[in-house]
Design a protein around this motif. Sequence first.
Motif, PDB file in Angstrom:
ATOM      1  N   TYR A   1      -7.609  -8.238  -3.641  1.00 53.26           N
ATOM      2  CA  TYR A   1      -8.277  -9.496  -3.317  1.00 53.26           C
ATOM      3  C   TYR A   1      -8.370 -10.398  -4.540  1.00 53.26           C
ATOM      4  CZ  TYR A   1      -9.772  -7.639   1.198  1.00 53.26           C
ATOM      5  OH  TYR A   1      -9.787  -7.144   2.463  1.00 53.26           O
TER       6      TYR A   1
ATOM      7  N   LYS B   1       0.832  -1.203   0.000  1.00 50.75           N
ATOM      8  CA  LYS B   1       0.000   0.000   0.000  1.00 50.75           C
ATOM      9  C   LYS B   1       0.861   1.245   0.000  1.00 50.75           C
ATOM     10  CE  LYS B   1      -3.830  -2.140   2.503  1.00 50.75           C
ATOM     11  NZ  LYS B   1      -4.833  -1.926   3.544  1.00 50.75           N
TER      12      LYS B   1
ATOM     13  N   LEU C   1     -10.110   3.034  -3.137  1.00 50.08           N
ATOM     14  CA  LEU C   1     -11.450   3.615  -3.260  1.00 50.08           C
ATOM     15  C   LEU C   1     -11.481   5.036  -2.718  1.00 50.08           C
ATOM     16  CD1 LEU C   1     -13.615   0.581  -2.111  1.00 50.08           C
ATOM     17  CD2 LEU C   1     -13.565   1.562  -4.386  1.00 50.08           C
TER      18      LEU C   1
ATOM     19  N   LEU D   1      -7.606   2.540   2.228  1.00 51.05           N
ATOM     20  CA  LEU D   1      -8.505   2.161   3.327  1.00 51.05           C
ATOM     21  C   LEU D   1      -8.024   0.860   3.976  1.00 51.05           C
ATOM     22  CD1 LEU D   1     -11.772   3.059   1.436  1.00 51.05           C
ATOM     23  CD2 LEU D   1     -10.877   4.239   3.426  1.00 51.05           C
ATOM     24  N   PRO D   2      -8.248   0.711   5.300  1.00 52.36           N
ATOM     25  CA  PRO D   2      -7.645  -0.418   6.025  1.00 52.36           C
ATOM     26  C   PRO D   2      -8.011  -1.798   5.451  1.00 52.36           C
ATOM     27  CG  PRO D   2      -8.662   1.126   7.562  1.00 52.36           C
ATOM     28  CD  PRO D   2      -8.989   1.615   6.194  1.00 52.36           C
ATOM     29  N   ASN D   3      -9.223  -1.968   4.935  1.00 48.02           N
ATOM     30  CA  ASN D   3      -9.617  -3.295   4.461  1.00 48.02           C
ATOM     31  C   ASN D   3      -9.299  -3.535   2.988  1.00 48.02           C
ATOM     32  OD1 ASN D   3     -10.687  -3.840   6.959  1.00 48.02           O
ATOM     33  ND2 ASN D   3     -12.712  -3.083   6.405  1.00 48.02           N
ATOM     34  N   GLU D   4      -8.666  -2.581   2.352  1.00 52.62           N
ATOM     35  CA  GLU D   4      -8.404  -2.739   0.919  1.00 52.62           C
ATOM     36  C   GLU D   4      -7.127  -3.536   0.676  1.00 52.62           C
ATOM     37  OE1 GLU D   4      -9.784   0.491  -2.090  1.00 52.62           O
ATOM     38  OE2 GLU D   4      -8.917   1.501  -0.369  1.00 52.62           O
ATOM     39  N   TYR D   5      -7.264  -4.584  -0.129  1.00 51.95           N
ATOM     40  CA  TYR D   5      -6.109  -5.337  -0.608  1.00 51.95           C
ATOM     41  C   TYR D   5      -6.415  -5.725  -2.044  1.00 51.95           C
ATOM     42  CZ  TYR D   5      -4.659  -5.668   4.216  1.00 51.95           C
ATOM     43  OH  TYR D   5      -4.270  -5.341   5.474  1.00 51.95           O
TER      44      TYR D   5
END
Lengths: 257, 431
Positions: free
Chosen positions: B31, B20, B376, B25-29
Amino acid sequence: MERREFLKSCIMVIAGASVPLSALTLIDPRKVLAANPDIQWAFLVDTNKCVGCGFCVMACKTENDIPLDANVTRTWVERYVYTKDDRRYVDSPKGALNGYTESRIDLGKGEFKEIDPKNVGKAFFVPKLCNHCTTPPCTQVCPVGATYKTDDGVVLVDRKWCIGCGYCIMACPYAARFFHPLLHVADKCTFCYHRITKGLDSACVNACPFGARRMGNIHNINDPITQLIMNERVGVLKDEFGTKPQAFYIGLAQEVR
Amino acid sequence: MVEQLAQKVLEVHGEAWTIKELFVLPNEYIYWSIQIVMYPFMTGLVAGAFVLSSLYHVFGVEKLKEIARFSLVFSFALLPVAMMPLLMHLQQPFRGINVMMTPHFTSAIAAFGIVFSTYGCIVATELWLVYRKHFVLTAQALNAQQNRSAVDNFRLLIFTCLTLGAWDISHEAIEKDHHACKIMAGIGIPVACFLHGYAGFIFGSVKANALWMTPLMPVIFICSAVVSGVALCILCYVIVQEFRKFMAKRKMARWAKDVDAPTVEELEGAKHMEVMLASNYLLYFMIAAITLEILDLIFRGYTQVKSWDILREVIMERDFTKIFILQYGLGNLVPFLMMALPGRTVRRTTIATVLVLFGVFMMRYNVVIGGQAFSLSFAGFMDYHLPIIPHSIETYKEGLLGALTVITTPFVLFFVINKFLPAFLKEDSSH
């Protein structure tokens, strides 16, 4: 009666009855109840009151068994810093699990930026969580229907049925979803459904020392939260996606996305 | 050690390959990683191979006869592999069957089970119609044999089963087969396009993703699918023909020892004609695919909506090499010139098809990974680092080795299927 006569009469009866009968509609009681449920949960964040202590994040992770060390979280707090030379810095290290105890900004990749306090124009914190949208894109895209919206407006995940495809995570415009590090299924804020249905506050609301986070029943006009949403100037996040979020923000800056 | 283990367990899905930068945002990877790049790539190959075979079966392009049969068999071998990357990417692979059990039809993925199995049935039916005569003849020949070995007995059993009890190979019956085959191929084209178009829809309908969300996505996917499918078929056809030439020269294979076996010159002539014709179709579809892709890019740049700032930085700066040099340059422009310039040869076309395949792969990569390269929040970036040496099941599945497993499987399947449905048959035993 002849056969011809019989058929003629039958057709006449059917034709005559079909007009008044078509005016009647069958009513599914569940649909009526869903259209006017007693409870519709809504969340209200007062960004003016948030100080970035991170108690809410800690409380949420503890209550909902999300490992503290894991770099995912159901709720998080963002820090916005605007400098006088018109630069914007945002960060949320570990989702503010341990609160904002440091003044330097986390730029990712292990880099940090110290900002001269004299140069700070304005700065504020914005707590975030699942918006429990009225038209959630996440439940729409789930290929197996493992995530759904309850009648009282909360979006939940069925951990026993989720296949872990990640489509809901991709579809959420707020990045509120993630894969649970131990269970390997999609996970998200439930408004602490196990608590609110028993008359308790959600863990984050309970933990917030400044009343920045509150929850209420938006279908009850006498609910203080409903009153606030009706009377204050509130905003929602990313309304351009048409998701109709049910988490409302007082003092929302337009840069917050 | 214990600490290390605990840390490994707690590693969130996506953390191993996501870096990153700035505010993410903390939950963004990331995926959806390499397996989701492989998924549209493989389905594209299936759909493209099928469309190439249909050119002969439906539109009667007689000159493509041999490559058409080959494409059909190859498309069948590719079919199960289109599903593989999806299964490998699921966090709960054993629950994958739930998509068939409780399809939730507002989801684009839910259609997968139905479209995929319909398509599988169509390809299988078409193959059966094409090869019925071959099944019957082989079974009869084996039956007439005295002192059959165990292997021959087994083959007899398999081929008898494959005939499904339809032993009539009179001229009328074969004509009927031919007609039915044409109808199946006719139905197959829209289904193949749908199979891949909806793969594009899966991405194009994600409104949260600024790069993916465009109604052009399904059409772009279909065009590039046909491009990649045709390119792969040409490439494999040339390789197999070269191999057959080698065998014919040295009379190594059983068929090469036959009296009426094709000579080296015959093989070379057939190869040249088929490759030239198929590469013409490849050029047409390439023009369509590139036009649409460029249109999408220009439209974004021209309209400059809110997301353009971050998209421009990703497209024009961060992913410039991947998009403009590797995808458009090396993967589209160079092979296009190689095929379009006068005096093209089979060798030049073959090299071009390799580049085309690479270009389509890069396009998938740039869409899937590129779409997740920015946050995002529009204020941060994510970098993807493909795991090369696996240190856990997850880094195997979602790493280089997982992707290679997916790529090699169709060739293994083709080898097995080819034993029963020979892609290269003499004129009289199939059509």
